[in-house]
Scaffold this active site. Structure first.
Site, PDB file in Angstrom:
ATOM      1  N   PRO A   1       0.811  -1.216   0.000  1.00  0.00           N
ATOM      2  CA  PRO A   1       0.000   0.000   0.000  1.00  0.00           C
ATOM      3  C   PRO A   1       0.845   1.268   0.000  1.00  0.00           C
ATOM      4  CG  PRO A   1      -0.751  -1.548   1.676  1.00  0.00           C
ATOM      5  CD  PRO A   1       0.544  -2.061   1.160  1.00  0.00           C
ATOM      6  N   GLU A   2       0.724   2.022  -1.081  1.00  0.00           N
ATOM      7  CA  GLU A   2       1.301   3.358  -1.154  1.00  0.00           C
ATOM      8  C   GLU A   2       0.127   4.309  -1.353  1.00  0.00           C
ATOM      9  OE1 GLU A   2       4.573   3.566  -3.952  1.00  0.00           O
ATOM     10  OE2 GLU A   2       5.063   1.458  -3.637  1.00  0.00           O
TER      11      GLU A   2
ATOM     12  N   HIS B   1      -4.582 -13.722  10.762  1.00  0.00           N
ATOM     13  CA  HIS B   1      -3.934 -12.425  10.990  1.00  0.00           C
ATOM     14  C   HIS B   1      -4.933 -11.266  11.053  1.00  0.00           C
ATOM     15  CE1 HIS B   1      -0.336 -14.726  10.167  1.00  0.00           C
ATOM     16  NE2 HIS B   1      -0.761 -14.978   8.948  1.00  0.00           N
TER      17      HIS B   1
ATOM     18  N   ARG C   1       2.238  -9.429   8.280  1.00  0.00           N
ATOM     19  CA  ARG C   1       3.591  -9.058   8.712  1.00  0.00           C
ATOM     20  C   ARG C   1       3.614  -8.127   9.922  1.00  0.00           C
ATOM     21  NH1 ARG C   1       6.289  -8.371   2.692  1.00  0.00           N
ATOM     22  NH2 ARG C   1       4.967  -9.984   1.853  1.00  0.00           N
TER      23      ARG C   1
ATOM     24  N   ARG D   1      19.630  19.521  -1.885  1.00  0.00           N
ATOM     25  CA  ARG D   1      19.572  18.168  -1.318  1.00  0.00           C
ATOM     26  C   ARG D   1      20.670  17.304  -1.900  1.00  0.00           C
ATOM     27  NH1 ARG D   1      17.690  18.099   3.364  1.00  0.00           N
ATOM     28  NH2 ARG D   1      16.632  20.064   3.164  1.00  0.00           N
TER      29      ARG D   1
END
Length: 282
Positions: free
Chosen positions: A2-3, A93, A116, A160
């Site tokens: 998931p992003e 889970h 996880r 940066r």
DNA sequence: AACTGTCCCTGCAAGC
DNA sequence: TGCTTGCAGGGACAGT
């Protein structure tokens, strides 16, 4: 994994299925999921409370509660939020279950499933966000929610060091981009992941800015990406479709779909598997 | 200060 | 076939 696009898809599911509902009962299985506070704190913070909104910042899901507190859920690597019928059989889970009611009738259950166990669920006081939720408080610009212009990106990337990929993954600058979308964005922008961010010209940064918006929007419209290992699905259990449009991620060794000349190379940057075209990214 | 590397955790796949 | 090993990765944290 998931992003931003997957989390946005889940947020829309919460908007549809959870906003307006009353939490009548909460179960916490594995305590690691609620590690920021405790099992008792989550149950106390949610029981008898109505969920008013479903918002997102970066990869963080945030719901306003009628108690004045907020609920934060983060899926991290393998977390899933599933809406289910009351008393349905839960998958392995399933660490948190919220029983949701309308007019005191239980209508559904919201499951937080996470093999996880990197994900988390927490209720917090918005006045204490700086101390209790420093990661959320220090989150960078969300490219689809906040004002996000090429000038803002230029300001963020000014002077940066390090490399471009690591900076895109750093949530303190631009929030919501993870490993898959970082590679896809850099490919569309025709930029090598190891470029020095501070040296990019304004024209190049504008191209990168456009690629961030385009890739994320297209992925949101496709319902995110579902990969073999993580089995990302939305609230109703539907998979995403954007994986079919990946041009570099997971394509190491294959010919480039964009320029038809190069091959997709795989390397390690910022500790993450990184794929890019040998020919059309400079 | 800013950047990099390690760790957390489980399921899956590759390799012997 | 059955075991071991390695890999996947977001973000906290330690180390440089």
């Amino acid at each position: 994994m998931p992003e931003l696009p997957e989390v946005e898809t889940v947020r829309r599911g919460l908007q549809e299925n959870v906003v307006g509902r009353l939490v009548v009962k909460v179960e916490v299985g594995r305590e690691r999921t609620v590690r920021r506070t405790s099992r008792e704190a989550l149950i106390d913070g949610l029981t008898g409370v109505q969920i008013l909104t479903a918002t997102r910042r970066g990869k963080y899901l945030i719901c306003d509660l009628d108690s004045g507190q907020k609920l934060m859920m983060h899926l991290r690597m393998s977390g899933r939020l599933i809406i289910a019928k009351p008393n349905a059989v839960r998958p392995a889970h399933t660490h948190v279950v919220m029983h949701l009611a309308t007019s005191n009738v239980v209508v559904s259950e919201l499951w937080f499933v996470d093999p996880r166990t990197f994900g988390e669920v927490v209720v917090f006081d918005p006045d204490l966000i700086k101390t209790q939720m420093p990661d959320l408080a220090n989150l960078g610009v969300d490219p689809l929610i906040d004002e996000f212009t090429p000038e803002i990106l230029r300001e963020l990337f000014k002077n940066r060091r390090g490399n471009l990929k690591a900076l895109l993954l750093n949530q303190h600058f631009v929030a919501g981009i993870g490993n898959i979308y970082a590679d896809e964005i850099l490919h569309l922008a025709k930029l090598r992941p190891d470029r020095l961010p501070g040296r990019l010209t304004p024209v190049t940064l504008s191209r990168l800015h456009g690629a961030i918006i385009e890739v994320l929007n297209k992925a949101v419209n496709a319902g995110g990406s579902t990969l073999k290992d993580t089995q990302y699905v939305d609230l109703d259990g539907q998979t995403g479709n954007f994986q079919d449009q990946h041009r570099v991620y997971g394509r190491a060794g294959l010919p480039c779909l964009t320029c038809r000349k190069g091959r997709i190379l795989m390397t390690l940057i910022a500790g993450r598997t990184t794929c890019y075209c040998s020919a059309c990214q400079h």
